[in-house]
Design a protein around this motif. Structure first.
Motif, PDB file in Angstrom:
ATOM      1  N   ALA A  31       0.825  -1.211   0.000  1.00 28.41           N
ATOM      2  CA  ALA A  31       0.000   0.000   0.000  1.00 28.41           C
ATOM      3  C   ALA A  31       0.860   1.262   0.000  1.00 28.41           C
ATOM      4  O   ALA A  31       0.581   2.208  -0.752  1.00 28.41           O
ATOM      5  CB  ALA A  31      -0.937  -0.007   1.205  1.00 28.41           C
ATOM      6  N   ARG A  32       1.901   1.286   0.824  1.00 23.82           N
ATOM      7  CA  ARG A  32       2.763   2.478   0.900  1.00 23.82           C
ATOM      8  C   ARG A  32       3.485   2.717  -0.419  1.00 23.82           C
ATOM      9  O   ARG A  32       3.634   3.855  -0.862  1.00 23.82           O
ATOM     10  CB  ARG A  32       3.772   2.321   2.034  1.00 23.82           C
ATOM     11  N   THR A  33       3.936   1.631  -1.034  1.00 17.82           N
ATOM     12  CA  THR A  33       4.655   1.758  -2.306  1.00 17.82           C
ATOM     13  C   THR A  33       3.710   2.260  -3.393  1.00 17.82           C
ATOM     14  O   THR A  33       4.076   3.143  -4.185  1.00 17.82           O
ATOM     15  CB  THR A  33       5.286   0.413  -2.707  1.00 17.82           C
ATOM     16  N   ALA A  34       2.502   1.723  -3.436  1.00 19.97           N
ATOM     17  CA  ALA A  34       1.525   2.168  -4.431  1.00 19.97           C
ATOM     18  C   ALA A  34       1.177   3.643  -4.240  1.00 19.97           C
ATOM     19  O   ALA A  34       1.081   4.399  -5.219  1.00 19.97           O
ATOM     20  CB  ALA A  34       0.269   1.306  -4.357  1.00 19.97           C
ATOM     21  N   ARG A  35       1.010   4.072  -2.985  1.00 23.88           N
ATOM     22  CA  ARG A  35       0.727   5.492  -2.719  1.00 23.88           C
ATOM     23  C   ARG A  35       1.892   6.367  -3.165  1.00 23.88           C
ATOM     24  O   ARG A  35       1.693   7.443  -3.734  1.00 23.88           O
ATOM     25  CB  ARG A  35       0.443   5.712  -1.235  1.00 23.88           C
ATOM     26  N   LEU A  36       3.113   5.902  -2.900  1.00 26.53           N
ATOM     27  CA  LEU A  36       4.295   6.673  -3.275  1.00 26.53           C
ATOM     28  C   LEU A  36       4.324   6.886  -4.788  1.00 26.53           C
ATOM     29  O   LEU A  36       4.505   8.008  -5.255  1.00 26.53           O
ATOM     30  CB  LEU A  36       5.553   5.926  -2.808  1.00 26.53           C
ATOM     31  N   PHE A  37       4.125   5.815  -5.554  1.00 24.84           N
ATOM     32  CA  PHE A  37       4.129   5.928  -7.003  1.00 24.84           C
ATOM     33  C   PHE A  37       2.881   6.626  -7.526  1.00 24.84           C
ATOM     34  O   PHE A  37       2.939   7.323  -8.545  1.00 24.84           O
ATOM     35  CB  PHE A  37       4.264   4.544  -7.662  1.00 24.84           C
ATOM     36  N   GLY A  38       1.748   6.430  -6.855  1.00 30.35           N
ATOM     37  CA  GLY A  38       0.496   7.032  -7.309  1.00 30.35           C
ATOM     38  C   GLY A  38       0.476   8.532  -7.184  1.00 30.35           C
ATOM     39  O   GLY A  38      -0.168   9.229  -7.966  1.00 30.35           O
ATOM     40  N   GLY A  40      -1.102  10.580  -5.363  1.00 30.44           N
ATOM     41  CA  GLY A  40      -2.420  11.205  -5.288  1.00 30.44           C
ATOM     42  C   GLY A  40      -3.350  10.862  -6.434  1.00 30.44           C
ATOM     43  O   GLY A  40      -4.504  11.277  -6.432  1.00 30.44           O
ATOM     44  N   ASP A  41      -2.903  10.090  -7.400  1.00 31.41           N
ATOM     45  CA  ASP A  41      -3.727   9.698  -8.543  1.00 31.41           C
ATOM     46  C   ASP A  41      -4.200   8.260  -8.323  1.00 31.41           C
ATOM     47  O   ASP A  41      -3.403   7.325  -8.340  1.00 31.41           O
ATOM     48  CB  ASP A  41      -2.892   9.807  -9.823  1.00 31.41           C
ATOM     49  N   ALA A  42      -5.508   8.076  -8.112  1.00 32.04           N
ATOM     50  CA  ALA A  42      -6.064   6.758  -7.793  1.00 32.04           C
ATOM     51  C   ALA A  42      -5.820   5.749  -8.918  1.00 32.04           C
ATOM     52  O   ALA A  42      -5.543   4.575  -8.658  1.00 32.04           O
ATOM     53  CB  ALA A  42      -7.556   6.878  -7.502  1.00 32.04           C
ATOM     54  N   HIS A  43      -5.922   6.175 -10.163  1.00 29.00           N
ATOM     55  CA  HIS A  43      -5.686   5.277 -11.296  1.00 29.00           C
ATOM     56  C   HIS A  43      -4.236   4.792 -11.307  1.00 29.00           C
ATOM     57  O   HIS A  43      -3.970   3.599 -11.478  1.00 29.00           O
ATOM     58  CB  HIS A  43      -6.024   5.975 -12.619  1.00 29.00           C
ATOM     59  N   ARG A  44      -3.325   5.706 -11.110  1.00 24.86           N
ATOM     60  CA  ARG A  44      -1.899   5.352 -11.087  1.00 24.86           C
ATOM     61  C   ARG A  44      -1.607   4.421  -9.907  1.00 24.86           C
ATOM     62  O   ARG A  44      -0.830   3.473 -10.018  1.00 24.86           O
ATOM     63  CB  ARG A  44      -1.067   6.633 -10.992  1.00 24.86           C
ATOM     64  N   GLU A  45      -2.250   4.676  -8.777  1.00 29.73           N
ATOM     65  CA  GLU A  45      -2.056   3.832  -7.600  1.00 29.73           C
ATOM     66  C   GLU A  45      -2.553   2.407  -7.857  1.00 29.73           C
ATOM     67  O   GLU A  45      -1.881   1.436  -7.502  1.00 29.73           O
ATOM     68  CB  GLU A  45      -2.773   4.442  -6.391  1.00 29.73           C
ATOM     69  N   ARG A  46      -3.702   2.262  -8.484  1.00 29.43           N
ATOM     70  CA  ARG A  46      -4.217   0.922  -8.839  1.00 29.43           C
ATOM     71  C   ARG A  46      -3.255   0.207  -9.781  1.00 29.43           C
ATOM     72  O   ARG A  46      -3.018  -0.996  -9.643  1.00 29.43           O
ATOM     73  CB  ARG A  46      -5.607   1.030  -9.466  1.00 29.43           C
ATOM     74  N   SER A  47      -2.703   0.940 -10.718  1.00 30.00           N
ATOM     75  CA  SER A  47      -1.736   0.358 -11.645  1.00 30.00           C
ATOM     76  C   SER A  47      -0.502  -0.148 -10.893  1.00 30.00           C
ATOM     77  O   SER A  47       0.030  -1.225 -11.182  1.00 30.00           O
ATOM     78  CB  SER A  47      -1.336   1.400 -12.696  1.00 30.00           C
ATOM     79  N   GLU A  48      -0.061   0.614  -9.912  1.00 31.02           N
ATOM     80  CA  GLU A  48       1.095   0.202  -9.117  1.00 31.02           C
ATOM     81  C   GLU A  48       0.787  -1.030  -8.278  1.00 31.02           C
ATOM     82  O   GLU A  48       1.654  -1.891  -8.100  1.00 31.02           O
ATOM     83  CB  GLU A  48       1.578   1.346  -8.223  1.00 31.02           C
ATOM     84  N   LEU A  49      -0.433  -1.114  -7.768  1.00 27.94           N
ATOM     85  CA  LEU A  49      -0.825  -2.303  -7.019  1.00 27.94           C
ATOM     86  C   LEU A  49      -0.730  -3.542  -7.904  1.00 27.94           C
ATOM     87  O   LEU A  49      -0.314  -4.615  -7.450  1.00 27.94           O
ATOM     88  CB  LEU A  49      -2.238  -2.145  -6.448  1.00 27.94           C
ATOM     89  N   GLU A  50      -1.089  -3.399  -9.179  1.00 29.98           N
ATOM     90  CA  GLU A  50      -0.948  -4.515 -10.115  1.00 29.98           C
ATOM     91  C   GLU A  50       0.517  -4.901 -10.310  1.00 29.98           C
ATOM     92  O   GLU A  50       0.851  -6.082 -10.350  1.00 29.98           O
ATOM     93  CB  GLU A  50      -1.605  -4.164 -11.455  1.00 29.98           C
ATOM     94  N   HIS A  51       1.392  -3.902 -10.434  1.00 29.19           N
ATOM     95  CA  HIS A  51       2.830  -4.184 -10.550  1.00 29.19           C
ATOM     96  C   HIS A  51       3.336  -4.911  -9.306  1.00 29.19           C
ATOM     97  O   HIS A  51       4.111  -5.871  -9.405  1.00 29.19           O
ATOM     98  CB  HIS A  51       3.634  -2.885 -10.723  1.00 29.19           C
ATOM     99  N   LEU A  52       2.913  -4.454  -8.151  1.00 31.06           N
ATOM    100  CA  LEU A  52       3.345  -5.075  -6.895  1.00 31.06           C
ATOM    101  C   LEU A  52       2.820  -6.503  -6.774  1.00 31.06           C
ATOM    102  O   LEU A  52       3.534  -7.401  -6.326  1.00 31.06           O
ATOM    103  CB  LEU A  52       2.901  -4.219  -5.712  1.00 31.06           C
ATOM    104  N   ASP A  53       1.580  -6.724  -7.183  1.00 30.04           N
ATOM    105  CA  ASP A  53       1.020  -8.079  -7.157  1.00 30.04           C
ATOM    106  C   ASP A  53       1.780  -8.998  -8.106  1.00 30.04           C
ATOM    107  O   ASP A  53       2.003 -10.173  -7.794  1.00 30.04           O
ATOM    108  CB  ASP A  53      -0.467  -8.051  -7.499  1.00 30.04           C
ATOM    109  N   ALA A  54       2.175  -8.476  -9.257  1.00 27.01           N
ATOM    110  CA  ALA A  54       2.957  -9.279 -10.207  1.00 27.01           C
ATOM    111  C   ALA A  54       4.315  -9.645  -9.609  1.00 27.01           C
ATOM    112  O   ALA A  54       4.804 -10.768  -9.784  1.00 27.01           O
ATOM    113  CB  ALA A  54       3.137  -8.516 -11.519  1.00 27.01           C
TER     114      ALA A  54
END
Length: 147
Positions: A31-38, A40-54
């Motif tokens: 979650a922290r990593t996705a927020r860092l990359f996101g 403040g952009d929810a779409h970008r954060e969701r994309s990062e969560l996908e990268h992290l899950d991969a």
């Protein structure tokens, strides 16, 4: 090009992400990593969560003969991503992201140190016993007994 300290921080960030994958701290790190990359952009954060899950899926594959190589590869991927992020923003935003990345690395470093005892710069001349912990009881006889 990033300063050496920021490159080292990006390296530590990559290591933290990979080493936390599959552990009890993964959800928080994810979650922290996705927020860092996101940023403040929810779409970008969701994309990062996908990268992290991969990443987590790549590291969790059971019985991988190349597990160590996969870890190194993922660490390099995340280091490169952190470097790219820090290079892509202006000075003010870089300062804020750097603090967030430092906090992520500090969380990982603290978690990694729990339960680890390190004894350094000691010289032992002969039989030696070392015991650490709270409430331990130990009887040790070093050398010969005269029974």
């Amino acid at each position: 090009m990033l300063a050496e300290t920021l490159t080292a921080l990006a390296t530590a960030g990559g290591t933290a992400v990979v080493q936390e994958a599959g552990t009890a701290l993964w959800e928080e790190t994810r979650a922290r990593t996705a927020r860092l990359f996101g940023r403040g952009d929810a779409h970008r954060e969701r994309s990062e969560l996908e990268h992290l899950d991969a990443t987590a899926a790549a590291l969790a594959a059971p019985g991988r003969p190349d597990a160590a190589a996969a870890r190194v590869q993922q660490e390099i991927i995340w280091q490169t991503r952190f470097e790219g992020l820090l290079e892509s923003v202006g000075d003010a935003e870089r300062a804020a992201l750097t603090e967030q990345l430092r906090a992520l690395v500090a969380q990982h470093t603290t978690a990694a140190a729990v339960g680890r005892i390190e004894i350094t710069l000691n010289t032992f001349s002969g039989p030696t016993a070392v015991q650490v912990g709270d409430g331990n009881t130990q009887e040790a006889t070093l050398g010969r007994t005269t029974e």
